[in-house]
Design a protein around this motif. Structure first.
Motif, PDB file in Angstrom:
ATOM      1  N   PHE A 125      -9.033   7.228   0.188  1.00 34.66           N
ATOM      2  CA  PHE A 125      -8.160   6.668  -0.849  1.00 34.66           C
ATOM      3  C   PHE A 125      -7.119   5.748  -0.225  1.00 34.66           C
ATOM      4  O   PHE A 125      -6.881   4.635  -0.709  1.00 34.66           O
ATOM      5  CB  PHE A 125      -7.478   7.788  -1.636  1.00 34.66           C
ATOM      6  N   LYS A 126      -6.477   6.202   0.855  1.00 37.05           N
ATOM      7  CA  LYS A 126      -5.467   5.382   1.530  1.00 37.05           C
ATOM      8  C   LYS A 126      -6.080   4.091   2.069  1.00 37.05           C
ATOM      9  O   LYS A 126      -5.471   3.019   2.004  1.00 37.05           O
ATOM     10  CB  LYS A 126      -4.836   6.173   2.681  1.00 37.05           C
ATOM     11  N   LEU A 127      -7.283   4.196   2.610  1.00 43.01           N
ATOM     12  CA  LEU A 127      -7.960   3.015   3.153  1.00 43.01           C
ATOM     13  C   LEU A 127      -8.274   2.016   2.048  1.00 43.01           C
ATOM     14  O   LEU A 127      -8.021   0.804   2.186  1.00 43.01           O
ATOM     15  CB  LEU A 127      -9.244   3.459   3.857  1.00 43.01           C
ATOM     16  N   LEU A 128      -8.781   2.508   0.919  1.00 42.95           N
ATOM     17  CA  LEU A 128      -9.089   1.609  -0.202  1.00 42.95           C
ATOM     18  C   LEU A 128      -7.806   1.008  -0.773  1.00 42.95           C
ATOM     19  O   LEU A 128      -7.773  -0.182  -1.112  1.00 42.95           O
ATOM     20  CB  LEU A 128      -9.841   2.378  -1.295  1.00 42.95           C
TER      21      LEU A 128
ATOM     22  N   GLN B 236       0.810  -1.209   0.000  1.00 39.59           N
ATOM     23  CA  GLN B 236       0.000   0.000   0.000  1.00 39.59           C
ATOM     24  C   GLN B 236       0.850   1.269   0.000  1.00 39.59           C
ATOM     25  O   GLN B 236       0.346   2.368  -0.187  1.00 39.59           O
ATOM     26  CB  GLN B 236      -0.952   0.014   1.202  1.00 39.59           C
ATOM     27  N   LYS B 237       2.163   1.107   0.185  1.00 43.94           N
ATOM     28  CA  LYS B 237       3.079   2.249   0.172  1.00 43.94           C
ATOM     29  C   LYS B 237       3.758   2.438  -1.190  1.00 43.94           C
ATOM     30  O   LYS B 237       4.590   3.329  -1.343  1.00 43.94           O
ATOM     31  CB  LYS B 237       4.161   2.063   1.245  1.00 43.94           C
ATOM     32  N   THR B 238       3.417   1.613  -2.147  1.00 42.61           N
ATOM     33  CA  THR B 238       4.057   1.689  -3.461  1.00 42.61           C
ATOM     34  C   THR B 238       3.169   2.450  -4.444  1.00 42.61           C
ATOM     35  O   THR B 238       2.011   2.761  -4.154  1.00 42.61           O
ATOM     36  CB  THR B 238       4.345   0.287  -4.019  1.00 42.61           C
ATOM     37  N   SER B 239       3.729   2.721  -5.629  1.00 44.27           N
ATOM     38  CA  SER B 239       2.981   3.437  -6.664  1.00 44.27           C
ATOM     39  C   SER B 239       2.507   2.503  -7.773  1.00 44.27           C
ATOM     40  O   SER B 239       2.172   2.941  -8.866  1.00 44.27           O
ATOM     41  CB  SER B 239       3.856   4.542  -7.264  1.00 44.27           C
ATOM     42  N   VAL B 240       2.456   1.208  -7.484  1.00 45.10           N
ATOM     43  CA  VAL B 240       2.051   0.220  -8.491  1.00 45.10           C
ATOM     44  C   VAL B 240       0.530   0.295  -8.710  1.00 45.10           C
ATOM     45  O   VAL B 240      -0.237   0.167  -7.749  1.00 45.10           O
ATOM     46  CB  VAL B 240       2.432  -1.205  -8.036  1.00 45.10           C
ATOM     47  N   PRO B 241       0.063   0.522  -9.955  1.00 47.61           N
ATOM     48  CA  PRO B 241      -1.384   0.542 -10.222  1.00 47.61           C
ATOM     49  C   PRO B 241      -2.020  -0.810  -9.895  1.00 47.61           C
ATOM     50  O   PRO B 241      -1.391  -1.863 -10.071  1.00 47.61           O
ATOM     51  CB  PRO B 241      -1.475   0.848 -11.717  1.00 47.61           C
TER      52      PRO B 241
ATOM     53  N   LEU C  98      -6.022   1.443  11.869  1.00 44.32           N
ATOM     54  CA  LEU C  98      -5.450   2.721  12.289  1.00 44.32           C
ATOM     55  C   LEU C  98      -3.930   2.697  12.181  1.00 44.32           C
ATOM     56  O   LEU C  98      -3.307   3.632  11.663  1.00 44.32           O
ATOM     57  CB  LEU C  98      -5.860   3.045  13.728  1.00 44.32           C
ATOM     58  N   ASP C  99      -3.314   1.630  12.671  1.00 41.24           N
ATOM     59  CA  ASP C  99      -1.852   1.533  12.644  1.00 41.24           C
ATOM     60  C   ASP C  99      -1.315   1.374  11.226  1.00 41.24           C
ATOM     61  O   ASP C  99      -0.320   2.003  10.850  1.00 41.24           O
ATOM     62  CB  ASP C  99      -1.376   0.353  13.495  1.00 41.24           C
ATOM     63  N   LEU C 100      -1.969   0.526  10.432  1.00 42.09           N
ATOM     64  CA  LEU C 100      -1.447   0.178   9.117  1.00 42.09           C
ATOM     65  C   LEU C 100      -1.759   1.220   8.040  1.00 42.09           C
ATOM     66  O   LEU C 100      -1.000   1.368   7.084  1.00 42.09           O
ATOM     67  CB  LEU C 100      -1.986  -1.184   8.683  1.00 42.09           C
ATOM     68  N   VAL C 101      -2.861   1.942   8.204  1.00 43.91           N
ATOM     69  CA  VAL C 101      -3.259   2.926   7.191  1.00 43.91           C
ATOM     70  C   VAL C 101      -2.865   4.341   7.604  1.00 43.91           C
ATOM     71  O   VAL C 101      -2.274   5.088   6.822  1.00 43.91           O
ATOM     72  CB  VAL C 101      -4.779   2.849   6.919  1.00 43.91           C
TER      73      VAL C 101
END
Length: 228
Positions: free
Chosen positions: A161-164, A127-132, A181-184
């Motif tokens: 957006f971050k959650l999705l 979730q931290k990458t820019s991969v589509p 909460l911690d991961l997102v």
């Protein structure tokens, strides 16, 4: 790309400066410190997304610090890359066995360092990458901050957006509010767990416009899951 914070623990100033410049040019947020003792309060305040850790440090060594981090429930899954001039296979094996995720031998090229970090993020924190992404009919582009279904764009706020993005990179798994909460949002953000419910409702409303709100499922007594 979602902000990625990298903590560098390296006591050689020239190497530390080079790493910081290289990573900031690649779009990462970077903090550099010369010792484990200087790194500890930073990690207590905010857990980094990736730790670049020199093996030989003044005071507590990098290997001893890995032991500490892996014995702490808060940091046991922290992605760690060990930096060292020791290139023997037995040294590499020792570092990996203690809990390092990867190992880079000095001297290394800037391109190799960035490639290793991105590979580790894809493995441990996609979730931290820019991969589509494309899954269950949804298309998400992290660089454009855009979500589409059949060409129709769904407007989302940054938190939704971050959650999705997190759900789409971790499908079919149940997460508690505390874990989300911690991961997102990050373990340095102190908000009530019910805040997650608010963003889940907003996320569902957005997905409802394209008939995909069923993908966000409430698992009674457990949390939430992204699944068809």
């Amino acid at each position: 790309m979602t902000e990625v914070m990298i903590l560098v623990v390296e006591d050689e100033a020239a190497i530390s400066t080079l790493i910081q410049f290289t990573l900031e040019q690649a779009g990462f947020v970077v903090q550099c410190v010369p010792s484990v003792e200087a790194a500890q309060p930073l990690l207590q305040a905010r857990l980094a997304d990736v730790l670049l850790l020199d093996w030989m440090l003044p005071g507590l060594s990098g290997l001893d610090f890995i032991r500490q981090l892996r014995n702490d429930i808060r940091s046991r899954d922290l992605p760690i890359i060990l930096l060292t001039a020791r290139g023997e296979e037995t040294d590499k094996e020792q570092g990996l066995n203690l809990g390092a995720d990867d190992y880079i031998t000095k001297p290394f090229s800037p391109r190799e360092l960035i490639a290793r970090i991105n590979a580790l993020l894809r493995r441990r924190a996609p979730q931290k990458t820019s991969v589509p992404l494309r899954i269950y009919g949804l298309e998400l582009d992290p660089q454009q901050q855009r979500v589409q279904v059949n060409g129709q764009t769904i407007p989302f706020g940054p938190s939704e957006f971050k959650l999705l993005h997190f759900f789409m990179t971790h499908p079919d798994r149940i997460y508690t509010r505390s874990q989300l909460l911690d991961l997102v949002w990050g373990d340095h953000v102190f908000v009530e767990e019910r805040t997650v419910d608010v963003h889940i409702r907003r996320l569902r409303r957005g997905l409802e416009t394209v008939g995909h709100d069923h993908l966000i499922q409430t698992v009674r007594g457990s949390g939430y899951r992204f699944s068809p």
